[in-house]
Design an enzyme around this catalytic site. Structure first.
Site, PDB file in Angstrom:
ATOM      1  N   ARG A   1      -2.011   3.860   8.677  1.00 44.27           N
ATOM      2  CA  ARG A   1      -2.946   3.132   7.824  1.00 44.27           C
ATOM      3  C   ARG A   1      -2.841   1.640   8.097  1.00 44.27           C
ATOM      4  O   ARG A   1      -1.745   1.101   8.240  1.00 44.27           O
ATOM      5  CB  ARG A   1      -2.639   3.417   6.350  1.00 44.27           C
ATOM      6  CG  ARG A   1      -3.393   4.615   5.842  1.00 44.27           C
ATOM      7  CD  ARG A   1      -2.937   5.035   4.484  1.00 44.27           C
ATOM      8  NE  ARG A   1      -2.921   3.973   3.477  1.00 44.27           N
ATOM      9  CZ  ARG A   1      -2.615   4.172   2.201  1.00 44.27           C
ATOM     10  NH1 ARG A   1      -2.300   5.387   1.783  1.00 44.27           N
ATOM     11  NH2 ARG A   1      -2.617   3.185   1.341  1.00 44.27           N
TER      12      ARG A   1
ATOM     13  N   ARG B   1      -3.616   2.499 -12.439  1.00 44.39           N
ATOM     14  CA  ARG B   1      -2.750   1.514 -11.801  1.00 44.39           C
ATOM     15  C   ARG B   1      -2.690   0.211 -12.594  1.00 44.39           C
ATOM     16  O   ARG B   1      -1.997  -0.712 -12.176  1.00 44.39           O
ATOM     17  CB  ARG B   1      -3.306   1.193 -10.415  1.00 44.39           C
ATOM     18  CG  ARG B   1      -2.484   1.759  -9.253  1.00 44.39           C
ATOM     19  CD  ARG B   1      -3.273   1.436  -8.004  1.00 44.39           C
ATOM     20  NE  ARG B   1      -2.539   1.431  -6.788  1.00 44.39           N
ATOM     21  CZ  ARG B   1      -2.565   2.431  -5.893  1.00 44.39           C
ATOM     22  NH1 ARG B   1      -3.197   3.538  -6.125  1.00 44.39           N
ATOM     23  NH2 ARG B   1      -1.939   2.291  -4.754  1.00 44.39           N
TER      24      ARG B   1
ATOM     25  N   LYS C   1       3.974   9.879  -3.991  1.00 43.95           N
ATOM     26  CA  LYS C   1       2.966  10.448  -4.906  1.00 43.95           C
ATOM     27  C   LYS C   1       2.013  11.405  -4.170  1.00 43.95           C
ATOM     28  O   LYS C   1       1.776  12.514  -4.625  1.00 43.95           O
ATOM     29  CB  LYS C   1       2.148   9.333  -5.569  1.00 43.95           C
ATOM     30  CG  LYS C   1       2.979   8.349  -6.372  1.00 43.95           C
ATOM     31  CD  LYS C   1       2.119   7.284  -7.026  1.00 43.95           C
ATOM     32  CE  LYS C   1       1.362   6.405  -6.042  1.00 43.95           C
ATOM     33  NZ  LYS C   1       2.225   5.580  -5.164  1.00 43.95           N
TER      34      LYS C   1
ATOM     35  N   ARG D   1       4.841   5.832   8.070  1.00 46.34           N
ATOM     36  CA  ARG D   1       3.922   6.862   7.554  1.00 46.34           C
ATOM     37  C   ARG D   1       2.795   7.161   8.546  1.00 46.34           C
ATOM     38  O   ARG D   1       2.230   6.256   9.148  1.00 46.34           O
ATOM     39  CB  ARG D   1       3.325   6.384   6.226  1.00 46.34           C
ATOM     40  CG  ARG D   1       2.223   7.297   5.711  1.00 46.34           C
ATOM     41  CD  ARG D   1       2.017   7.171   4.234  1.00 46.34           C
ATOM     42  NE  ARG D   1       1.432   5.901   3.847  1.00 46.34           N
ATOM     43  CZ  ARG D   1       1.158   5.577   2.573  1.00 46.34           C
ATOM     44  NH1 ARG D   1       1.448   6.413   1.597  1.00 46.34           N
ATOM     45  NH2 ARG D   1       0.627   4.406   2.285  1.00 46.34           N
TER      46      ARG D   1
ATOM     47  N   ARG E   1       1.342  -5.275  -1.481  1.00 43.25           N
ATOM     48  CA  ARG E   1       1.097  -4.083  -2.309  1.00 43.25           C
ATOM     49  C   ARG E   1       2.244  -3.861  -3.291  1.00 43.25           C
ATOM     50  O   ARG E   1       2.019  -3.473  -4.439  1.00 43.25           O
ATOM     51  CB  ARG E   1       0.895  -2.853  -1.414  1.00 43.25           C
ATOM     52  CG  ARG E   1      -0.469  -2.873  -0.723  1.00 43.25           C
ATOM     53  CD  ARG E   1      -0.547  -1.914   0.432  1.00 43.25           C
ATOM     54  NE  ARG E   1      -0.371  -0.533   0.022  1.00 43.25           N
ATOM     55  CZ  ARG E   1       0.059   0.423   0.836  1.00 43.25           C
ATOM     56  NH1 ARG E   1       0.384   0.156   2.078  1.00 43.25           N
ATOM     57  NH2 ARG E   1       0.151   1.647   0.396  1.00 43.25           N
TER      58      ARG E   1
HETATM   59  P1  ADP Z   1       2.590   7.341  -1.930  1.00 42.88           P
HETATM   60  O1  ADP Z   1       1.436   8.306  -2.053  1.00 42.88           O
HETATM   61  O2  ADP Z   1       3.382   7.230  -3.200  1.00 42.88           O
HETATM   62  O3  ADP Z   1       2.184   6.001  -1.395  1.00 42.88           O
HETATM   63  P2  ADP Z   1       3.440   9.100   0.256  1.00 42.88           P
HETATM   64  O4  ADP Z   1       3.456  10.460  -0.362  1.00 42.88           O
HETATM   65  O5  ADP Z   1       2.312   8.783   1.177  1.00 42.88           O
HETATM   66  O6  ADP Z   1       3.615   7.958  -0.878  1.00 42.88           O
HETATM   67  O7  ADP Z   1       4.824   8.932   1.037  1.00 42.88           O
HETATM   68  C1  ADP Z   1       5.125   7.730   1.778  1.00 42.88           C
HETATM   69  C2  ADP Z   1       5.881   8.097   3.064  1.00 42.88           C
HETATM   70  O8  ADP Z   1       7.185   8.560   2.720  1.00 42.88           O
HETATM   71  C3  ADP Z   1       5.227   9.208   3.881  1.00 42.88           C
HETATM   72  O9  ADP Z   1       5.379   8.907   5.252  1.00 42.88           O
HETATM   73  C4  ADP Z   1       6.010  10.468   3.490  1.00 42.88           C
HETATM   74  O10 ADP Z   1       6.064  11.425   4.548  1.00 42.88           O
HETATM   75  C5  ADP Z   1       7.392   9.909   3.184  1.00 42.88           C
HETATM   76  N1  ADP Z   1       8.077  10.617   2.088  1.00 42.88           N
HETATM   77  C6  ADP Z   1       7.521  11.148   0.965  1.00 42.88           C
HETATM   78  N2  ADP Z   1       8.471  11.686   0.163  1.00 42.88           N
HETATM   79  C7  ADP Z   1       9.660  11.492   0.803  1.00 42.88           C
HETATM   80  C8  ADP Z   1      11.023  11.823   0.488  1.00 42.88           C
HETATM   81  N3  ADP Z   1      11.349  12.460  -0.642  1.00 42.88           N
HETATM   82  N4  ADP Z   1      11.965  11.449   1.376  1.00 42.88           N
HETATM   83  C9  ADP Z   1      11.642  10.795   2.520  1.00 42.88           C
HETATM   84  N5  ADP Z   1      10.391  10.454   2.872  1.00 42.88           N
HETATM   85  C10 ADP Z   1       9.400  10.794   2.024  1.00 42.88           C
HETATM   86  P1  AMP Z   2      -3.138   4.310  -2.044  1.00 44.47           P
HETATM   87  O1  AMP Z   2      -3.771   5.260  -1.087  1.00 44.47           O
HETATM   88  O2  AMP Z   2      -2.876   4.914  -3.392  1.00 44.47           O
HETATM   89  O3  AMP Z   2      -1.924   3.623  -1.461  1.00 44.47           O
HETATM   90  O4  AMP Z   2      -4.233   3.163  -2.308  1.00 44.47           O
HETATM   91  C1  AMP Z   2      -4.690   2.339  -1.254  1.00 44.47           C
HETATM   92  C2  AMP Z   2      -5.466   1.145  -1.800  1.00 44.47           C
HETATM   93  O5  AMP Z   2      -6.638   1.610  -2.498  1.00 44.47           O
HETATM   94  C3  AMP Z   2      -4.723   0.285  -2.836  1.00 44.47           C
HETATM   95  O6  AMP Z   2      -3.893  -0.679  -2.210  1.00 44.47           O
HETATM   96  C4  AMP Z   2      -5.905  -0.351  -3.579  1.00 44.47           C
HETATM   97  O7  AMP Z   2      -6.498  -1.397  -2.830  1.00 44.47           O
HETATM   98  C5  AMP Z   2      -6.907   0.799  -3.637  1.00 44.47           C
HETATM   99  N1  AMP Z   2      -6.696   1.626  -4.841  1.00 44.47           N
HETATM  100  C6  AMP Z   2      -6.283   2.926  -4.903  1.00 44.47           C
HETATM  101  N2  AMP Z   2      -6.206   3.349  -6.171  1.00 44.47           N
HETATM  102  C7  AMP Z   2      -6.575   2.289  -6.959  1.00 44.47           C
HETATM  103  C8  AMP Z   2      -6.678   2.080  -8.369  1.00 44.47           C
HETATM  104  N3  AMP Z   2      -6.372   3.055  -9.238  1.00 44.47           N
HETATM  105  N4  AMP Z   2      -7.091   0.863  -8.803  1.00 44.47           N
HETATM  106  C9  AMP Z   2      -7.413  -0.103  -7.949  1.00 44.47           C
HETATM  107  N5  AMP Z   2      -7.310   0.010  -6.609  1.00 44.47           N
HETATM  108  C10 AMP Z   2      -6.896   1.194  -6.113  1.00 44.47           C
END
Ligand code: ADP
Ligand code: AMP
Length: 221
Positions: A162, A90, A15, A129, A173
């Site tokens: 992270r 969410r 995302k 990541r 999660r």
């Molecule tokens: P989210 O925001 O949904 O938690 P991220 O955008 O942070 O996910 O992506 C999670 C990890 O996967 C990151 O390390 C990113 O570089 C990697 N990633 C994102 N899209 C792809 C893809 N299409 N193929 C492989 N790895 C990906």
């Molecule tokens: P993310 O960066 O989207 O993976 O979010 C990291 C953490 O932030 C999550 O595991 C939650 O603890 C908190 N968080 C982010 N977005 C929300 C949301 N919309 N509602 C509640 N908690 C959230």
């Protein structure tokens, strides 16, 4: 009317990666609730300290706190045309609150790309990541490595892992996602705005698939 894009998917689905690309291509701001909470934590605000109690365990921050934060963010002038929402809503209560807020602003949810990735791949993505300290640019040790190890390609800042990407927290999660966020798939499907996207494709292909699903009015920056 302003048009909002809600990126839906499990932790690690891509995302944030897609939100940054789409934000550049459309000129719409990216609103990532996770990034906003992390920024508050970095600045040691009361909201940041509260959110951290939930984030460190992989739980969701309570709806009232999260919705109030998003309401304030949506009221800023850069959201006039719309925005790309990444990580919000969410829970069903957050989705309903979003509908109310957008109705008040004369906006709507235009499309909900649901980025689907199998669970074992999510774990691999999150464990590798890397995030940039300065602006939250996203990399992966194997799938999207930085040009220089440990350094962000875009702003030269340090890359870090992270704390909530540790395996124990990741498992929780994903559990929380399945229990609390998955109901949004049927919520948005029933509204006719859900589009399923194969998130296992390379990053550029995922972007193409989402782009094809976007309403025409948001495609012009
Ligand atoms: P989210 O925001 O949904 O938690 P991220 O955008 O942070 O996910 O992506 C999670 C990890 O996967 C990151 O390390 C990113 O570089 C990697 N990633 C994102 N899209 C792809 C893809 N299409 N193929 C492989 N790895 C990906
Ligand atoms: P993310 O960066 O989207 O993976 O979010 C990291 C953490 O932030 C999550 O595991 C939650 O603890 C908190 N968080 C982010 N977005 C929300 C949301 N919309 N509602 C509640 N908690 C959230």
């Amino acid at each position: 009317m302003s048009v909002f894009i809600v990126l839906l998917g499990a932790p690690g689905a891509g995302k944030g990666t897609q939100a940054k690309i789409l934000s550049q291509k459309t000129g719409l701001p990216q609103i990532s609730t996770g990034d906003i909470f992390r920024e508050h934590l970095k600045n040691q605000t009361e909201l940041g300290k509260l959110a951290q109690q939930y984030m460190s365990k992989g739980e969701l921050v309570p709806d009232d706190v999260t919705v109030a934060m998003v309401r304030e963010r949506l009221s800023r002038p850069d959201c006039k045309r719309g925005a790309i929402l990444d990580g919000f809503p969410r829970t069903p209560a957050q989705a309903e609150a979003l509908d109310v807020m957008l109705a008040e602003m004369g906006g709507k949810v235009g499309v909900v790309p649901f980025i689907k990735v199998p669970e074992d791949e999510l774990v691999e993505r999150l464990s590798g990541r890397l995030i940039c300290r300065a602006q939250g640019h996203i990399f992966h040790k194997k799938f999207n490595p930085p040009k220089v190890p440990g350094i962000c390609d875009y702003d030269g800042s340090e890359l870090y892992q992270r704390e909530d990407d540790r395996p124990e927290v990741v498992r929780n999660r994903i559990r929380v996602y399945l229990e609390q966020t998955m109901p949004l798939v049927s919520y948005y499907r029933e509204k006719g705005v859900l589009v399923e996207i194969d998130g296992t494709q390379p990053i550029e292909k995922v972007t193409e698939a989402i782009w094809a699903a976007l309403p025409e009015e948001v495609k012009h920056a």
